[in-house]
Design a protein around this motif. Sequence first.
Motif, PDB file in Angstrom:
ATOM      1  N   PRO A   1       0.815  -1.231   0.000  1.00  0.00           N
ATOM      2  CA  PRO A   1       0.000   0.000   0.000  1.00  0.00           C
ATOM      3  C   PRO A   1       0.837   1.265   0.000  1.00  0.00           C
ATOM      4  CG  PRO A   1      -0.969  -1.616   1.459  1.00  0.00           C
ATOM      5  CD  PRO A   1       0.350  -2.197   1.008  1.00  0.00           C
ATOM      6  N   GLU A   2       2.016   1.218   0.639  1.00  0.00           N
ATOM      7  CA  GLU A   2       2.868   2.408   0.673  1.00  0.00           C
ATOM      8  C   GLU A   2       3.526   2.711  -0.662  1.00  0.00           C
ATOM      9  OE1 GLU A   2       2.986  -0.227   2.762  1.00  0.00           O
ATOM     10  OE2 GLU A   2       5.071  -0.708   3.316  1.00  0.00           O
ATOM     11  N   ASP A   3       3.367   1.845  -1.642  1.00  0.00           N
ATOM     12  CA  ASP A   3       3.851   2.118  -2.999  1.00  0.00           C
ATOM     13  C   ASP A   3       2.855   2.956  -3.794  1.00  0.00           C
ATOM     14  OD1 ASP A   3       5.117  -1.231  -3.102  1.00  0.00           O
ATOM     15  OD2 ASP A   3       6.268   0.611  -2.781  1.00  0.00           O
ATOM     16  N   THR A   4       1.675   3.192  -3.235  1.00  0.00           N
ATOM     17  CA  THR A   4       0.667   4.000  -3.913  1.00  0.00           C
ATOM     18  C   THR A   4       1.188   5.408  -4.161  1.00  0.00           C
ATOM     19  OG1 THR A   4      -1.180   2.736  -2.977  1.00  0.00           O
ATOM     20  CG2 THR A   4      -1.639   4.997  -3.692  1.00  0.00           C
ATOM     21  N   ALA A   5       1.165   5.837  -5.424  1.00  0.00           N
ATOM     22  CA  ALA A   5       1.689   7.156  -5.800  1.00  0.00           C
ATOM     23  C   ALA A   5       1.482   7.361  -7.290  1.00  0.00           C
ATOM     24  CB  ALA A   5       3.177   7.254  -5.469  1.00  0.00           C
ATOM     25  N   ILE A   6       1.812   8.554  -7.748  1.00  0.00           N
ATOM     26  CA  ILE A   6       1.909   8.821  -9.189  1.00  0.00           C
ATOM     27  C   ILE A   6       3.364   8.596  -9.584  1.00  0.00           C
ATOM     28  CG2 ILE A   6       1.709  10.545 -11.004  1.00  0.00           C
ATOM     29  CD1 ILE A   6      -0.467  11.880  -9.293  1.00  0.00           C
ATOM     30  N   TYR A   7       3.572   7.719 -10.541  1.00  0.00           N
ATOM     31  CA  TYR A   7       4.916   7.361 -10.992  1.00  0.00           C
ATOM     32  C   TYR A   7       5.231   8.100 -12.299  1.00  0.00           C
ATOM     33  CZ  TYR A   7       5.246   3.723  -7.475  1.00  0.00           C
ATOM     34  OH  TYR A   7       5.320   3.045  -6.275  1.00  0.00           O
ATOM     35  N   SER A   8       6.406   8.733 -12.327  1.00  0.00           N
ATOM     36  CA  SER A   8       6.817   9.512 -13.495  1.00  0.00           C
ATOM     37  C   SER A   8       8.236   9.142 -13.881  1.00  0.00           C
ATOM     38  CB  SER A   8       6.755  11.009 -13.199  1.00  0.00           C
ATOM     39  OG  SER A   8       5.476  11.406 -12.771  1.00  0.00           O
ATOM     40  N   CYS A   9       8.591   9.448 -15.129  1.00  0.00           N
ATOM     41  CA  CYS A   9       9.953   9.206 -15.578  1.00  0.00           C
ATOM     42  C   CYS A   9      10.513  10.477 -16.220  1.00  0.00           C
ATOM     43  CB  CYS A   9      10.019   8.040 -16.556  1.00  0.00           C
ATOM     44  SG  CYS A   9       9.028   8.244 -18.045  1.00  0.00           S
ATOM     45  N   ALA A  10      11.835  10.526 -16.278  1.00  0.00           N
ATOM     46  CA  ALA A  10      12.521  11.681 -16.869  1.00  0.00           C
ATOM     47  C   ALA A  10      13.927  11.252 -17.259  1.00  0.00           C
ATOM     48  CB  ALA A  10      12.573  12.845 -15.891  1.00  0.00           C
ATOM     49  N   THR A  11      14.561  12.055 -18.107  1.00  0.00           N
ATOM     50  CA  THR A  11      15.925  11.768 -18.527  1.00  0.00           C
ATOM     51  C   THR A  11      16.918  12.601 -17.719  1.00  0.00           C
ATOM     52  OG1 THR A  11      15.570  13.380 -20.309  1.00  0.00           O
ATOM     53  CG2 THR A  11      15.414  11.055 -20.882  1.00  0.00           C
ATOM     54  N   ASP A  12      18.080  12.005 -17.523  1.00  0.00           N
ATOM     55  CA  ASP A  12      19.156  12.684 -16.798  1.00  0.00           C
ATOM     56  C   ASP A  12      20.477  12.365 -17.486  1.00  0.00           C
ATOM     57  OD1 ASP A  12      19.869  12.981 -13.204  1.00  0.00           O
ATOM     58  OD2 ASP A  12      20.456  14.195 -14.929  1.00  0.00           O
ATOM     59  N   ILE A  13      21.514  13.092 -17.100  1.00  0.00           N
ATOM     60  CA  ILE A  13      22.841  12.894 -17.676  1.00  0.00           C
ATOM     61  C   ILE A  13      23.380  11.531 -17.247  1.00  0.00           C
ATOM     62  CG2 ILE A  13      25.191  13.789 -17.777  1.00  0.00           C
ATOM     63  CD1 ILE A  13      23.933  16.538 -16.932  1.00  0.00           C
ATOM     64  N   ILE A  14      23.271  11.247 -15.962  1.00  0.00           N
ATOM     65  CA  ILE A  14      23.764  10.003 -15.372  1.00  0.00           C
ATOM     66  C   ILE A  14      22.950   9.780 -14.097  1.00  0.00           C
ATOM     67  CG2 ILE A  14      25.535  11.103 -13.956  1.00  0.00           C
ATOM     68  CD1 ILE A  14      27.385   8.735 -14.725  1.00  0.00           C
ATOM     69  N   CYS A  15      22.836   8.549 -13.689  1.00  0.00           N
ATOM     70  CA  CYS A  15      22.086   8.256 -12.466  1.00  0.00           C
ATOM     71  C   CYS A  15      22.792   8.882 -11.254  1.00  0.00           C
ATOM     72  CB  CYS A  15      21.965   6.748 -12.256  1.00  0.00           C
ATOM     73  SG  CYS A  15      20.950   5.925 -13.497  1.00  0.00           S
ATOM     74  N   ALA A  16      21.989   9.374 -10.335  1.00  0.00           N
ATOM     75  CA  ALA A  16      22.522   9.975  -9.116  1.00  0.00           C
ATOM     76  C   ALA A  16      21.834   9.343  -7.906  1.00  0.00           C
ATOM     77  CB  ALA A  16      22.284  11.487  -9.127  1.00  0.00           C
ATOM     78  N   TRP A  17      22.622   9.091  -6.876  1.00  0.00           N
ATOM     79  CA  TRP A  17      22.058   8.482  -5.680  1.00  0.00           C
ATOM     80  C   TRP A  17      22.861   8.928  -4.475  1.00  0.00           C
ATOM     81  CZ3 TRP A  17      25.444   5.252  -3.087  1.00  0.00           C
ATOM     82  CH2 TRP A  17      26.546   4.799  -3.824  1.00  0.00           C
ATOM     83  N   THR A  18      22.315   8.716  -3.299  1.00  0.00           N
ATOM     84  CA  THR A  18      22.996   9.068  -2.070  1.00  0.00           C
ATOM     85  C   THR A  18      22.601   8.072  -0.985  1.00  0.00           C
ATOM     86  OG1 THR A  18      23.465  10.904  -0.559  1.00  0.00           O
ATOM     87  CG2 THR A  18      21.177  10.607  -1.221  1.00  0.00           C
ATOM     88  N   VAL A  19      23.215   8.214   0.174  1.00  0.00           N
ATOM     89  CA  VAL A  19      22.885   7.363   1.311  1.00  0.00           C
ATOM     90  C   VAL A  19      22.373   8.255   2.429  1.00  0.00           C
ATOM     91  CG1 VAL A  19      23.751   5.721   3.009  1.00  0.00           C
ATOM     92  CG2 VAL A  19      24.599   5.641   0.650  1.00  0.00           C
ATOM     93  N   ILE A  20      21.177   7.954   2.898  1.00  0.00           N
ATOM     94  CA  ILE A  20      20.569   8.719   3.983  1.00  0.00           C
ATOM     95  C   ILE A  20      20.193   7.747   5.092  1.00  0.00           C
ATOM     96  CG2 ILE A  20      18.646  10.203   4.654  1.00  0.00           C
ATOM     97  CD1 ILE A  20      18.521  11.170   1.758  1.00  0.00           C
ATOM     98  N   ALA A  21      20.759   7.990   6.264  1.00  0.00           N
ATOM     99  CA  ALA A  21      20.503   7.112   7.415  1.00  0.00           C
ATOM    100  C   ALA A  21      20.751   5.651   7.061  1.00  0.00           C
ATOM    101  CB  ALA A  21      19.081   7.306   7.924  1.00  0.00           C
ATOM    102  N   GLY A  22      21.822   5.423   6.313  1.00  0.00           N
ATOM    103  CA  GLY A  22      22.209   4.066   5.983  1.00  0.00           C
ATOM    104  C   GLY A  22      21.416   3.421   4.859  1.00  0.00           C
TER     105      GLY A  22
END
Length: 132
Positions: free
Chosen positions: A88-109
């Motif tokens: 149920p917590e996956d309920t949302a509007i899902y969108s896509c977009a283009t980027d130069i390169i994938c970006a990610w980070t680590v928050i609270a592990g």
Amino acid sequence: QVQLVESGGGLVQSGGSLRLSCTTSKFPLDEYAVVWSRQVPGKERAGVSCINNRDDTTYYSDSVKGRFTTSMDAAKNTVYLQMTGLKPEDTAIYSCATDIICAWTVIAGRVVVLPSSRIGPWGQGTQVTVAS
């Protein structure tokens, strides 16, 4: 700037599956990274996954890792988000977009894909609703 077009959302029971599609007829997606994000009204957009189409590397936020898979079909110029084990917590509007390169980070592990769209705007999105 060209918006991508998403499809495939719907209503599904908890534990079910859906496959979302993201495409455009304006340019080849395999030259970019394609980011999937989701947003619930009143909350910030959250990154879900990203695929670097130049080398096929994929990244997932920990909240969906092991349940969601993103892939590219170059012949159809379409990026997919296969979602299994939906909650149920996956309920949302899902969108896509283009980027130069994938970006990610680590928050609270926890790994978090950044909802970055430096090449083009987010699409209109497709609604995913997971019933408990």
